[in-house]
Design a protein around this motif. Sequence first.
Motif, PDB file in Angstrom:
ATOM      1  N   TYR A   1      -9.226  -4.233   2.679  1.00  0.00           N
ATOM      2  CA  TYR A   1      -7.844  -3.763   2.567  1.00  0.00           C
ATOM      3  C   TYR A   1      -6.958  -4.805   1.891  1.00  0.00           C
ATOM      4  O   TYR A   1      -6.163  -4.480   1.001  1.00  0.00           O
TER       5      TYR A   1
ATOM      6  N   THR B   1       0.861  -1.173   0.000  1.00  0.00           N
ATOM      7  CA  THR B   1       0.000   0.000   0.000  1.00  0.00           C
ATOM      8  C   THR B   1       0.901   1.228   0.000  1.00  0.00           C
ATOM      9  O   THR B   1       1.994   1.185   0.545  1.00  0.00           O
TER      10      THR B   1
ATOM     11  N   ARG C   1       1.533   5.695   4.132  1.00  0.00           N
ATOM     12  CA  ARG C   1       0.518   6.634   4.555  1.00  0.00           C
ATOM     13  C   ARG C   1       1.036   7.502   5.678  1.00  0.00           C
ATOM     14  O   ARG C   1       1.762   7.044   6.543  1.00  0.00           O
TER      15      ARG C   1
ATOM     16  N   ASP D   1       0.956  -2.666   7.714  1.00  0.00           N
ATOM     17  CA  ASP D   1       0.521  -2.649   6.329  1.00  0.00           C
ATOM     18  C   ASP D   1       0.530  -4.023   5.679  1.00  0.00           C
ATOM     19  O   ASP D   1       0.086  -4.166   4.543  1.00  0.00           O
TER      20      ASP D   1
ATOM     21  N   ARG E   1      -4.268  -3.301  13.640  1.00  0.00           N
ATOM     22  CA  ARG E   1      -3.782  -2.139  12.883  1.00  0.00           C
ATOM     23  C   ARG E   1      -3.925  -0.861  13.706  1.00  0.00           C
ATOM     24  O   ARG E   1      -3.005  -0.030  13.757  1.00  0.00           O
TER      25      ARG E   1
ATOM     26  N   TRP F   1      -8.035   4.173  11.053  1.00  0.00           N
ATOM     27  CA  TRP F   1      -7.315   3.116  11.774  1.00  0.00           C
ATOM     28  C   TRP F   1      -6.760   3.662  13.093  1.00  0.00           C
ATOM     29  O   TRP F   1      -5.720   3.229  13.549  1.00  0.00           O
TER      30      TRP F   1
ATOM     31  N   SER G   1      -5.842   5.785   5.760  1.00  0.00           N
ATOM     32  CA  SER G   1      -5.087   7.039   5.682  1.00  0.00           C
ATOM     33  C   SER G   1      -5.926   8.250   6.049  1.00  0.00           C
ATOM     34  O   SER G   1      -5.417   9.363   6.127  1.00  0.00           O
TER      35      SER G   1
ATOM     36  N   ASP H   1      -7.788   2.220   3.275  1.00  0.00           N
ATOM     37  CA  ASP H   1      -6.362   2.210   3.603  1.00  0.00           C
ATOM     38  C   ASP H   1      -6.067   2.701   5.013  1.00  0.00           C
ATOM     39  O   ASP H   1      -4.943   2.556   5.502  1.00  0.00           O
TER      40      ASP H   1
ATOM     41  N   TYR I   1     -13.025   1.191  -3.714  1.00  0.00           N
ATOM     42  CA  TYR I   1     -11.653   1.695  -3.664  1.00  0.00           C
ATOM     43  C   TYR I   1     -11.226   2.318  -4.994  1.00  0.00           C
ATOM     44  O   TYR I   1     -10.570   3.367  -5.014  1.00  0.00           O
TER      45      TYR I   1
ATOM     46  N   ALA J   1     -11.259   5.140  -0.810  1.00  0.00           N
ATOM     47  CA  ALA J   1      -9.955   4.475  -0.775  1.00  0.00           C
ATOM     48  C   ALA J   1      -9.198   4.841   0.491  1.00  0.00           C
ATOM     49  O   ALA J   1      -8.545   3.979   1.115  1.00  0.00           O
TER      50      ALA J   1
ATOM     51  N   HIS K   1      -5.300  -4.541  -2.401  1.00  0.00           N
ATOM     52  CA  HIS K   1      -3.867  -4.557  -2.671  1.00  0.00           C
ATOM     53  C   HIS K   1      -3.366  -5.909  -3.158  1.00  0.00           C
ATOM     54  O   HIS K   1      -2.259  -5.978  -3.697  1.00  0.00           O
TER      55      HIS K   1
END
Length: 507
Positions: free
Chosen positions: A314, A21, A24, A468, A485, A347, A343, A341, A278, A337, A318
């Motif tokens: 996720y 990924t 981020r 990741d 995560r 998370w 970002s 992710d 995504y 997206a 990827h």
Amino acid sequence: HVLTTHHDCMLFATTLLTIRTPLRAPPVRMQLNNMIRTLMGGGGGNGGGGGMSAERLEDAAPSWEALAAKLDTASTDDERAFRQDLESGRAARACSLASQRLFDLPDGEAPRLTLFRDTAAWCPYCEKVWLVLEEKRVPYEVKKVNMNCYGDKPAWFWAIQPSGGIPVAKLDGQVIRESNDIIMAVEEAFPDRPLLPQGDPRVRPLLSLERELFSAWFRWLTSSASEGAQRANFEALLRRVDGELAASGGPYFLGADLSLVDCMFAPFLERMAASLPYYKALTLRRNDGWPRIEQWFLAMESRPSYRHVQSDFYTHVHDLPPQIGRCQSVPEAEELAAEIDGSDGSWSLPLPEDDGSLLQPLQGLGAGADAARREAAERLLHNHEAIGRFAARGLSAPGFPPVAAELSDPNAAPAEEALPVVDALLRHTTHALLDGEGDAGAAALSPDTLSGGIEPRAAAASLGYLRDRISVPRDMSYPAARQLRAHLNGVIEGVGAKAAAAAAAAS
């Protein structure tokens, strides 16, 4: 037992995630000041150990032994028996970690079937065979081989499958090399719990519809041409699928009972639900345009077979490009997206409950937050030495030669001098997982509790490298991966806050 590390770095399961990924930035609330923003950028492997020498470490993390005792106290009886049940082959549910599934096979008898599937649990064709075996409760052994995009296949596999393709099965000594052929051979050899109703005229048209839907998805996902027309065509096909589910009375394609048709649709509807938000800003889950598809997903997730072989968004977004080539994005998908992710800060702790607004639903998965945190903690505890070495790769140079899956780095080496510090960081992560929500969990991640002498940038690089690459279902379930995560990010944030406070005090 501690799983060995070889070409694919066998860690949580048999490997850690081999996907890439984009690096981020931490969530905004983690960016404590300009210095920390500079130090805490990403998890991609940047070489040199990053100031992670053990000489400066002021280790305040609980020991692994203390954490194991804490987990044992908190666990249910079933959770304590997990590893024993896994080893015996008689666990109550599917699990990517299993090397055999015996079901009701009498003691002393060997399974008639061996399934050769991909190590990372990416392959949709392997998944549908896996799902059929679980639904029919066919005893089987598992042997895992790499996909070409993240590693080499062993010579013994090339000997039985000259094309290198997976899945492969060996049934009563006969090698079967195509997924549909495997499924039909299994249906014939194990007639109990049949999945293919004889003489049902709906089966063939539904299987043709599945292939038509797949083709439209694949063309649209990998192309930017005729974007509007391709979207309209795909949405029309989704309405047909939804209509077929409505006509059957549901929740499955042939009505009240799961059939082979559902097993054929499952791997690709799953990947569509992950990839289209995504890349194309189209949601399948919780979309009022096709309510029967959502009901189908919930029915599938209620089954221990599918729930525990299903991946998360996720992982899929990827793992697809290394398998099928570049996926084409539209600008409207950027917000979705970012949520997938992490970002966008999603998370970060505290994680929201699923009130119906989460992009990937949790409600049908039957796992509360406490159980998910215990699962993540168990995976860390079980193989922490190998996981620590893997995370320390984030502080060393990329391996050579690379492989097609960008973050699959089998030739990388850990930053050896950083291992004691990475180990302390993993113990802090496990401690926070076990303390859960509320004051205890917050205290486990507070700057006053965390170890001193750790550079924030290096903590972010090592824990971000691990974060990741957490793969579902290979390493753990989606609820557990979501918790891990976020808790890795919580430790990164705490280390940054501690360093910022020390810098402010010294200025």
